[in-house]
Every structure is written in C-alpha cells, then in structure tokens.
Design an enzyme around this catalytic site. Structure first.
Site, PDB file in Angstrom:
ATOM      1  N   TRP A  86     -18.638   3.770  -1.862  1.00 57.09           N
ATOM      2  CA  TRP A  86     -18.554   2.865  -3.011  1.00 57.09           C
ATOM      3  C   TRP A  86     -18.742   1.406  -2.620  1.00 57.09           C
ATOM      4  O   TRP A  86     -18.272   0.958  -1.565  1.00 57.09           O
ATOM      5  CB  TRP A  86     -17.183   3.003  -3.659  1.00 57.09           C
TER       6      TRP A  86
ATOM      7  N   GLY B 134       5.731  11.599   0.995  1.00 58.52           N
ATOM      8  CA  GLY B 134       4.492  10.840   0.934  1.00 58.52           C
ATOM      9  C   GLY B 134       4.203  10.132   2.241  1.00 58.52           C
ATOM     10  O   GLY B 134       4.983  10.208   3.201  1.00 58.52           O
TER      11      GLY B 134
ATOM     12  N   PRO C 136       4.232  -4.058   1.160  1.00 59.63           N
ATOM     13  CA  PRO C 136       3.343  -3.635   2.252  1.00 59.63           C
ATOM     14  C   PRO C 136       1.874  -3.872   1.917  1.00 59.63           C
ATOM     15  O   PRO C 136       1.463  -3.848   0.754  1.00 59.63           O
ATOM     16  CB  PRO C 136       3.619  -2.135   2.376  1.00 59.63           C
ATOM     17  N   THR C 137       1.100  -4.060   2.950  1.00 59.39           N
ATOM     18  CA  THR C 137      -0.348  -4.121   2.821  1.00 59.39           C
ATOM     19  C   THR C 137      -0.887  -2.695   2.671  1.00 59.39           C
ATOM     20  O   THR C 137      -0.127  -1.760   2.406  1.00 59.39           O
ATOM     21  CB  THR C 137      -0.962  -4.818   4.052  1.00 59.39           C
TER      22      THR C 137
ATOM     23  N   GLY D  74      10.728   9.607  -2.374  1.00 57.19           N
ATOM     24  CA  GLY D  74       9.325   9.762  -2.007  1.00 57.19           C
ATOM     25  C   GLY D  74       9.169  10.105  -0.544  1.00 57.19           C
ATOM     26  O   GLY D  74       8.230   9.654   0.117  1.00 57.19           O
ATOM     27  N   HIS D  75      10.073  10.938  -0.009  1.00 56.20           N
ATOM     28  CA  HIS D  75      10.137  11.151   1.445  1.00 56.20           C
ATOM     29  C   HIS D  75       9.046  12.071   1.995  1.00 56.20           C
ATOM     30  O   HIS D  75       8.956  12.243   3.209  1.00 56.20           O
ATOM     31  CB  HIS D  75      11.507  11.705   1.834  1.00 56.20           C
TER      32      HIS D  75
ATOM     33  N   ARG E 243     -10.102  -6.044   4.143  1.00 56.90           N
ATOM     34  CA  ARG E 243      -8.777  -5.489   3.929  1.00 56.90           C
ATOM     35  C   ARG E 243      -7.978  -5.465   5.233  1.00 56.90           C
ATOM     36  O   ARG E 243      -8.540  -5.406   6.324  1.00 56.90           O
ATOM     37  CB  ARG E 243      -8.866  -4.057   3.378  1.00 56.90           C
TER      38      ARG E 243
ATOM     39  N   LYS F 117       4.709  -2.969 -10.293  1.00 60.31           N
ATOM     40  CA  LYS F 117       5.363  -3.419  -9.057  1.00 60.31           C
ATOM     41  C   LYS F 117       5.958  -4.819  -9.225  1.00 60.31           C
ATOM     42  O   LYS F 117       7.028  -5.128  -8.679  1.00 60.31           O
ATOM     43  CB  LYS F 117       4.361  -3.393  -7.899  1.00 60.31           C
TER      44      LYS F 117
ATOM     45  N   TYR G  75      -0.870  -0.895 -12.242  1.00 58.73           N
ATOM     46  CA  TYR G  75      -0.012  -0.603 -11.082  1.00 58.73           C
ATOM     47  C   TYR G  75       0.637  -1.888 -10.579  1.00 58.73           C
ATOM     48  O   TYR G  75       1.837  -1.917 -10.272  1.00 58.73           O
ATOM     49  CB  TYR G  75      -0.844   0.047  -9.981  1.00 58.73           C
TER      50      TYR G  75
ATOM     51  N   SER H 244       3.599  -3.383  -3.398  1.00 61.84           N
ATOM     52  CA  SER H 244       2.224  -3.314  -2.903  1.00 61.84           C
ATOM     53  C   SER H 244       1.619  -4.709  -2.907  1.00 61.84           C
ATOM     54  O   SER H 244       1.963  -5.545  -3.746  1.00 61.84           O
ATOM     55  CB  SER H 244       1.396  -2.393  -3.801  1.00 61.84           C
ATOM     56  N   SER H 245       0.703  -4.940  -1.983  1.00 70.86           N
ATOM     57  CA  SER H 245       0.042  -6.248  -1.931  1.00 70.86           C
ATOM     58  C   SER H 245      -0.897  -6.479  -3.104  1.00 70.86           C
ATOM     59  O   SER H 245      -1.402  -7.592  -3.286  1.00 70.86           O
ATOM     60  CB  SER H 245      -0.725  -6.391  -0.613  1.00 70.86           C
ATOM     61  N   CYS H 246      -1.118  -5.463  -3.949  1.00 71.00           N
ATOM     62  CA  CYS H 246      -1.979  -5.651  -5.123  1.00 71.00           C
ATOM     63  C   CYS H 246      -1.304  -6.504  -6.194  1.00 71.00           C
ATOM     64  O   CYS H 246      -1.919  -6.825  -7.210  1.00 71.00           O
ATOM     65  CB  CYS H 246      -2.416  -4.318  -5.708  1.00 71.00           C
TER      66      CYS H 246
ATOM     67  N   HIS I 276      -6.817   6.417  -1.437  1.00 72.07           N
ATOM     68  CA  HIS I 276      -7.201   5.056  -1.078  1.00 72.07           C
ATOM     69  C   HIS I 276      -8.432   5.103  -0.160  1.00 72.07           C
ATOM     70  O   HIS I 276      -8.843   6.170   0.292  1.00 72.07           O
ATOM     71  CB  HIS I 276      -6.053   4.347  -0.356  1.00 72.07           C
TER      72      HIS I 276
END
Length: 304
Positions: free
Chosen positions: A198, A10, A159-160, A7-8, A205, A136, A132, A103-105, A175
């Site tokens: 939205w 992104g 990561p956050t 994923g280099h 956050r 993870k 998602y 991911s922090s989700c 995002h």
C-alpha cells in the site's frame, strides 16, 4: 501485590504478562474468554472479586489503516466502552494504581517532530484512524479526571508502533509491520515474483519491540506519577520503504516490491520524543534488525 493485565493474550498485553510472571508477581490475565470487558456488570464483578493493587489496560480493538477505516464505529464505540468499564470498575474496587495504554495516533496528522507529549490536541487528527485516536484521547482525559476528582495515582502511557511475537498477522486487520512479514514470507513460500504494498512507502514510522514496551510499562508503573501522559518509544524512525526492504531481505524473498499509490499512506511522519521516559532510566534493548528476524521466525513457525 496482585496485578491484572487486561488484554493479556494480545501483542502488548502478552509481553507485559510474561514479564510480570518472570518477575514473580501475582498476575491475573484478562481476555474476552475470561471476562467480556464490553459487559459492564461482568467487568465490575471481576475487578471487585480480585481486588488488584494494579490494573494494566492493554485491551483494545486495534488494526491497521484498512481496519480503522472500515470499522470506524467499532474502533470508537467498543474502545470507549472497554476502557471506561475497566476504569470505573477499578475505581469502585479502590484500585491504587492503573496504567492506561493508548497509542501515538492521538497526535495531530501534521505534527512537529519528534512529537512531545504537549503536542496533543494542537491540530487535526489523521482521518483514517481518527475514531480510534478519539477513543484513546478520551481514555487519557478519564485518567486525568480520576486523578483530579478522586486523587487516583493513575497514569496514561502512549506507545509508538509495536511489533513482535504474538502479533496479529491477518492482512485484513493487521498493522503495517506484521502485514509486511506475512506478505514477504508468503511470497517466498509460493515463489511469487513480486509483492505489492500500500501507498508510496515514503511515510516514516518508529517501531518498538513488545518486550521493550513491557519493561517501560513496569518501570513507569513504579516511577511515573503525573497527569501528563508519557510517550513510549525508541525516538528513532525509518521509512516504510526501508522497513519493507529489511523484511524482504531477512525473509529471503528475492522478487520485486511494487507500490500501489492509489492506497492511503496515513500520517507522513511519526516519531516520539521520549526524553521523559529515558529520564526514568529506561533504554530499549532489542535492535530493529534482531526484532524483525525474531518476528519472522515466529511467523514461520506458527503460520503455515
């Protein structure tokens, strides 16, 4: 040492890739044009052919609330396939170190703040991005399983919310951070009198610049070795409304901001406890204001 960054191109992967090159490392980048990580056979052949010492998995199908809600199957199925193919291929090639980026989700919707690593799976997930998050969480568990069953020195980092140059600014899939920059810069360019966003703007956050994440990932790859995943963030947060105000001001937009409260807010608050990370000697260097200005400049230069 040979290092593969999946994923280099992104947001996250490009920052890590660039940092490694600047450090003089032998680094190989992977994106979908080089090898399709959904193709298990091709993934095995690529990893076996290069025999890296370290693989950093920054490859994923990602997006904001809208994309997560609309493409629930893809966010679960494809992410499971990508990370599983990459880990299984790395194991087959006897890769010494593997860094899985989550991911922090992954944490429950209603979670004590700041969020400690131990809070994983202590309550229901946020429904808008649960596919998602489950993918993870499965990645974390697979890393732990490889550690336990095969004594692999592999780690998971969570990561956050990330931001920075080379982000995805597409309003349909991005995002909140890049979406705000797109909306306000576009509104300024067109002379619009208002921007509608939205939700209520009340959720809070935490945001981390991609270059700061890169230094944290490289430090953790050298100094962290535990089956407990490691939070990556600043430990500081602000409301979406406060963030919108900053982006509006720095973009030069002079109109009004309105909030469409019929749209979902997502998780009420999300700020990570990063005491374990900071104990390794890491600190973020890019202030939020400087990071916003830099990312606005990048968007203005690359999106006309």
């Amino acid at each position: 040492m040979t290092i593969i960054v999946a994923g280099h191109t992104g947001l996250v992967g490009s920052a890590i890739h660039e940092r490694l090159i600047n450090c003089g490392e032998d680094v190989i980048g992977i994106n979908s044009k080089i090898v399709d990580l959904l193709d298990r056979k091709a993934t095995f052949e690529f990893i076996q052919g290069h025999k890296p010492d370290l693989v950093i998995d920054a490859a994923a199908i990602v997006g904001g609330i809208g994309a997560n809600n609309q493409f629930r199957v893809e966010f679960l199925s494809k992410n499971l396939q990508i990370q599983t193919n990459l880990m299984d291929a790395s194991h087959a090639a006897n890769v010494e170190r593997f860094v899985f980026l989550g991911s922090s989700c992954i944490y429950p919707r209603q979670c004590p703040q700041p969020i400690k690593e131990e809070y994983l799976m202590t309550g229901p997930l946020e429904t808008t991005n649960s596919p998602y998050a489950v993918a993870k969480i499965a990645g974390i568990e697979l890393v732990k399983s490889y550690r336990k069953q095969y004594s692999r020195r592999w780690i998971s980092l969570m990561p956050t919310n990330m931001y920075g140059p080379r982000d995805n600014f597409d309003l349909k899939t991005s995002h909140v951070f890049p979406a705000l920059i797109n909306r306000y810069v576009t509104a300024k360019r067109s002379g619009a009198s208002e921007v509608t966003l939205w939700g209520t703007g009340e959720p809070k956050r935490e945001f981390l610049h991609s270059s700061d994440l890169a230094t944290a990932v490289l430090l953790a790859s050298e100094k962290y070795d535990s089956d407990l995943h490691l939070n990556i963030g600043t430990g500081e947060d602000l409301s979406i409304k406060e963030l919108a105000s900053k982006v509006s001001n720095f973009s030069g937009f002079t109109g009004q901001t309105k909030w469409d409260t019929s749209k979902p807010d997502g998780t009420p608050r999300k700020v990570l406890d990063v005491s374990r990370l900071k104990a390794l000697g890491w600190q973020p260097k890019v202030s939020l204001d400087d990071g916003i200005k830099e990312t606005i400049q990048y968007f203005e230069a690359n999106y006309n």
